[in-house]
Design an enzyme around this catalytic site. Structure first.
Site, mmCIF file in Angstrom:
data_model
loop_
_atom_site.group_PDB
_atom_site.id
_atom_site.type_symbol
_atom_site.label_atom_id
_atom_site.label_comp_id
_atom_site.label_asym_id
_atom_site.label_seq_id
_atom_site.Cartn_x
_atom_site.Cartn_y
_atom_site.Cartn_z
ATOM 1 N N SER A 183 0.109 -22.104 1.084
ATOM 2 C CA SER A 183 -0.303 -21.437 2.315
ATOM 3 C C SER A 183 -0.555 -22.429 3.437
ATOM 4 O O SER A 183 -0.406 -22.092 4.607
ATOM 5 C CB SER A 183 -1.602 -20.681 2.083
ATOM 6 N N HIS A 204 6.865 -18.856 1.782
ATOM 7 C CA HIS A 204 5.480 -18.371 1.836
ATOM 8 C C HIS A 204 5.471 -16.855 1.770
ATOM 9 O O HIS A 204 5.695 -16.172 2.766
ATOM 10 C CB HIS A 204 4.801 -18.890 3.118
ATOM 11 N N GLU A 216 7.685 -16.208 5.118
ATOM 12 C CA GLU A 216 7.880 -17.365 5.998
ATOM 13 C C GLU A 216 8.742 -18.378 5.242
ATOM 14 O O GLU A 216 8.371 -18.809 4.148
ATOM 15 C CB GLU A 216 6.536 -17.988 6.388
ATOM 16 N N ASN A 254 -0.836 -17.904 9.480
ATOM 17 C CA ASN A 254 -2.218 -18.273 9.160
ATOM 18 C C ASN A 254 -2.810 -19.223 10.189
ATOM 19 O O ASN A 254 -4.028 -19.233 10.406
ATOM 20 C CB ASN A 254 -2.302 -18.884 7.762
#
Ligand code: NAI
Length: 474
Positions: A183, A204, A216, A254
């Site tokens: 992450s 991801h 991702e 994120n």
């Protein structure tokens, strides 16, 4: 539909899952209810952004490698979800775990997904048997030797991942694509643990990985175009929305999430209650507010991340401790019956908690803050300004190829309302000049956090829009 009750990882990842609700970007009423022209334009743009994200330079330069066998390392929340996604797409899976007990748990997690479908009459026992006939488990890396693509989903720890990639390097066949589901960690460093960094990239996935649409595809410094093209081909096969991202802390989604969550925390300390903030965010069109999401995901996970990062935090930056105080009480959200909300007897909808408000108040006093009221409009102005500003930084640093890719990330993975197009489409509807003026006025109180992105400044200076930076691809 999607449950993340069993999800365990970073709070940010879980936030994605919860906010994305079921990973479906299209509201059920999209085609039946008449809507205004502006809403229709936002929806059309959103659909276009989701499609355009799959068009990247690498897929025109080279062809993807053929995929039939996949390897998954780690059978936890993510590894199991990724295994289901692969099996559902007709791919073969070998799951590698640390020992037989962990492998049995990983396999059980995969089977549990199918068992839930059987209970709901959405799968037959024969279909489950068929899927599971493509699943194998192992505790030795040698089992990965047939894999065309390997996804690592072990603990979020650079040294553990580096060791895993060293092992992968020993056993994977030449030409295998080697992916990490990290992450936040630096994929360049993970790639360096192998002798073939050109084959390494980030894939991801979002939790639950068999449901959430967003993927991702993270391109590291040495990732080859073929590896990128294969990542995109995999996404297509899994019927996901791939978005190309560069390496940075948190990639596209994120990283931006961290900025607007921080803005929300600052408002909470400055006078908005968590309930005011959640109400405003829902009224904007999100399925849930940020503090409801924390409660759903489990406050303990974000707490662990904050503790881990404490040493590297900017000591001058404001740090809001309210969430830490709740965690110190053991209030981790729905699973403990209390968090930002109270949950009576396993209820999934919480009720506001006066004791939480008392903690918020005490923290304001401790921080020497004189609380002031915030309207829903003021809350959303700050929330969106933080999101847009960090999105502009992400574009400026070329972590995202184009504004519509940022929008695609938030539509497909973070529950951003399709009727508003995406954060950067929304920025254009407000006006870049206005967003900049907001940031500059917020900077009067907190210049350290509210620093206008160079790209936002440049657009405002030229009186240009984010849309002007949208090209189908580079
Ligand atoms: P988890 O803790 O549920 O599962 C990790 C699994 O890896 C465990 O079953 C463990 O036994 C296994 N493992 C550890 N070391 C291993 C080794 N050397 N060889 C084989 N197996 C090993 O963790 P989770 O939540 O599945 O996360 C995995 C990765 O996915 C992390 O990098 C995380 O940051 C990332 N991620 C997590 C998301 C989430 O919402 N949970 C979302 C997106 C990414």
């Amino acid at each position: 539909m999607a449950t993340i009750a069993s999800a365990r990882s970073t709070a940010h990842d879980q936030t994605n899952a919860a906010a994305g609700a079921d990973g479906d970007n299209r509201p059920a009423d999209a085609t039946t209810t008449p809507v205004s022209e502006s809403v229709q334009a936002a929806r059309d743009y959103a659909d276009g952004a989701l499609r355009t994200a799959a068009d990247v330079p690498e897929i025109r330069q080279t062809t993807a490698r053929t995929l039939t066998h996949t390897g998954i390392i780690g059978g936890g929340t993510m590894g199991a979800g990724i295994a289901v996604a692969m099996l559902d797409a007709g791919l073969r899976v070998v799951m590698v775990e640390q020992d037989e007990a962990a492998l049995a748990r990983g396999r059980a997690r995969v089977e549990a997904v199918y068992d839930r479908l059987i209970v709901r009459d959405r799968m037959t026992l024969a279909e489950k048997k068929d899927r599971m006939s493509h699943f194998n488990g192992a505790t030795a890396y040698a089992a990965l030797s047939d894999a065309d693509l390997i996804v690592e989903a072990v603990f979020e720890d650079l040294s553990v991942k580096a060791e895993v990639f060293k092992q992968i390097d020993r056993f994977a066949k030449p030409g295998a694509i080697l992916a990490t589901n990290t992450s936040y960690l630096d994929i360049d460093r993970i790639a360096q643990a192998t002798g073939r960094p050109g084959d390494v990239l980030g894939l991801h996935f979002f939790s639950p990985a068999n449901i959430m649409k967003l993927l991702e595809v993270v391109v590291a410094a040495q990732t080859s175009p073929t590896a990128v093209a294969t990542g995109f081909a995999l996404a297509k096969r899994l019927r996901k929305t791939p978005v190309r991202a560069g390496v940075c802390d948190g990639f596209i989604g994120n990283r931006i999430l961290a900025a607007y969550r921080h803005a929300a925390d600052l408002m909470m300390e400055d006078g908005a209650s968590p309930y005011d903030i959640d109400d405003a965010v829902r009224a904007f069109g999100y399925p849930m507010g940020p503090y409801q999401v924390v409660d759903l995901a489990g406050g303990d996970i974000g707490w662990a991340t904050r503790k881990r990062r404490a040493a590297t935090r900017d000591p001058q930056a404001r740090y809001v401790e309210i969430a830490d105080r709740l965690c110190e009480q053991g209030w981790f959200g729905q699973k403990t019956g209390r968090g930002f909300y109270r949950y009576v007897e396993g209820a999934r909808t919480g009720t506001p908690d006066p004791e939480v408000l008392a903690i918020v108040d005490a923290e304001r006093q401790r921080a020497g803050v004189v609380p002031k009221p915030f309207t829903a409009e003021e809350i959303m102005r700050r929330y969106m300004a933080a999101m847009i500003n960090e999105a502009a930084n992400v574009l400026h640093e070329r972590i995202a190829l184009r504004p519509s890719d940022v929008d695609a990330v938030f539509l497909a993975g973070y529950g951003f309302p399709r009727d508003r197009g995406g954060p950067l489409f929304y920025a254009d509807t407000v006006g870049v000049q206005q967003v900049l003026a907001d940031i500059e006025s917020f900077a009067d109180e907190d210049p350290r956090f509210w620093r206008a992105s160079p790209l936002l400044l440049a657009l405002a200076q030229r009186d240009a829009t984010f849309a002007s930076l949208n090209t189908p691809s580079r």
